[in-house]
Design an enzyme around this catalytic site. Sequence first.
Site, PDB file in Angstrom:
ATOM      1  N   LYS A  18      18.658  -7.778   7.110  1.00 14.02           N
ATOM      2  CA  LYS A  18      17.497  -7.686   7.993  1.00 14.02           C
ATOM      3  C   LYS A  18      16.769  -6.369   7.745  1.00 14.02           C
ATOM      4  O   LYS A  18      17.417  -5.325   7.566  1.00 14.02           O
ATOM      5  CB  LYS A  18      17.946  -7.791   9.452  1.00 14.02           C
TER       6      LYS A  18
ATOM      7  N   SER B 237      14.699 -12.145  16.730  1.00 14.12           N
ATOM      8  CA  SER B 237      13.905 -11.503  15.694  1.00 14.12           C
ATOM      9  C   SER B 237      14.511 -11.595  14.297  1.00 14.12           C
ATOM     10  O   SER B 237      13.843 -11.290  13.313  1.00 14.12           O
ATOM     11  CB  SER B 237      13.719 -10.023  16.055  1.00 14.12           C
TER      12      SER B 237
ATOM     13  N   SER C 264      18.926 -11.970  19.331  1.00 17.75           N
ATOM     14  CA  SER C 264      18.186 -12.044  18.066  1.00 17.75           C
ATOM     15  C   SER C 264      19.005 -12.459  16.857  1.00 17.75           C
ATOM     16  O   SER C 264      18.454 -12.655  15.774  1.00 17.75           O
ATOM     17  CB  SER C 264      17.511 -10.697  17.772  1.00 17.75           C
TER      18      SER C 264
END
Length: 485
Positions: free
Chosen positions: A79, A154, A178
Amino acid sequence: MSIFDQKIKDVHELLHKKEVSVSELVEESIQQINKVEEKVKAFITVDEEKARQQAKDLDEKVGTEASSHPLFGIPSGIKDNIVTKNLVTTCASKMLENFDPIYDATVMEKLNEKGAVTIGKMNMDEFAMGSTTETSAFHPTFNPWNPEFVPGGSSGGSAAAVAAGEIMFSLGSDTGGSIRQPAAFCGVVGLKPTYGRVSRSGLVAFASSLDQIGPITRNVEDNAIVMEAIAGHDHRDSTSIDQEVPNYSAALSGDIKGLKIAVPKEYLGDGVSEASRESVLAALKVLESLGATWEEVSLPHSKYGVGTYYILTSSEASSNLARFDGVRYGYRTPNPESLDDLYKKTRAEGFGDEVKRRIMLGTFALSAGYYDAYYKKAQQVRTLIKQDFDHIFSEYDVIIGPTTPTPAYKMGEVIDDLLTMYAGDLLTIPVNLAGVPAISVPCGFTNGLPLGLQIIGNYFDEKTIYRVAHAFEQATDYHKQKPQL
């Protein structure tokens, strides 16, 4: 059949038998990215050159002690809010679009030691603020099961890439769901560890008292292997807990006889779709057939979770993001007229709407005259939410419910409907507020879209979560289904 459809341990065995090389694994990953990335858009940065060079170096170590870990040679995605040395880390924001870190996050050091290969950095909501991966400053990510739908957020890029077979595992971060929410939307496995179990050093902070890094994989065993690799104490993180890391994969016995499950009535109540509710009840029947028992309980303060979360996270974000001012690093507005002008224009031009919204809300909640009414009150409610979990775990082994109230939203459906988007985290947020661990595993489909089962455990009891998740996975075949891209 792609080699990535196999388990990490099986691929590791093929490497040691020299039936496949690390270079071939990396080429397979790059080929799949070239094939499907236009439809999925899971990556912000793909570093083919570095990945190929790393694979070449690792091929020379196959058969030595350095190649003993199961993650050796396994392609992964990170990420883009996890700092990677000499690989741009943008947080999906214009503010950091050219930020080239000079050090690795602790989790990256751990993965590099094990020989995992980083293929690239995954798309996300800007500074991890969002639930759809539509607030990225670069491009949205699409759900591999149906590109008309969001992948969640996210960590949407991290989940979508694993579901699409572009990489074998990824790392995400979870502040209010997330990792688990995109895992549920994309039909993969995602774990939010106990707060303090995985180092936050090198994770760009959103809300420091809730953020945790965790793994996203195709199956539970792979997830346990990645978790073993990244967990552990870190002196660079003051919130890191010095506690021995168990052998999570060894706990995957499939035996859950006598296990006591709590099912909060709030998790199957108003706002939860019929499909989500039915998939959980069906999952409970599977677990019952394996020897577990379940009872309905109550988490009475969970209904205050969303409001509590947005006050606390916005307050912490307004403080954490104050460092992005155009002076030290990141975007800087051209030709400012004064220091005040530099600050104002840099932040106005560098941040997107959702980030600005949360900074403003947090600054308001922390301001004189409102601190006691909002921030202090939210901290008090957070304590009550934690006490609810403590009470349940004094009598039960795990808590089970849907990961999300609904399947994935359509693209553009909730990005302008903020209350609906924020309420989508209703079932995941209390876990972060309390700091307990939770996993999402696939448990069904509705209209071709995956549904997730959330299994919540007591502090530092990821072992039990994995055992329950693995037992359920072995008794069902949801995890074997793949999107047809």
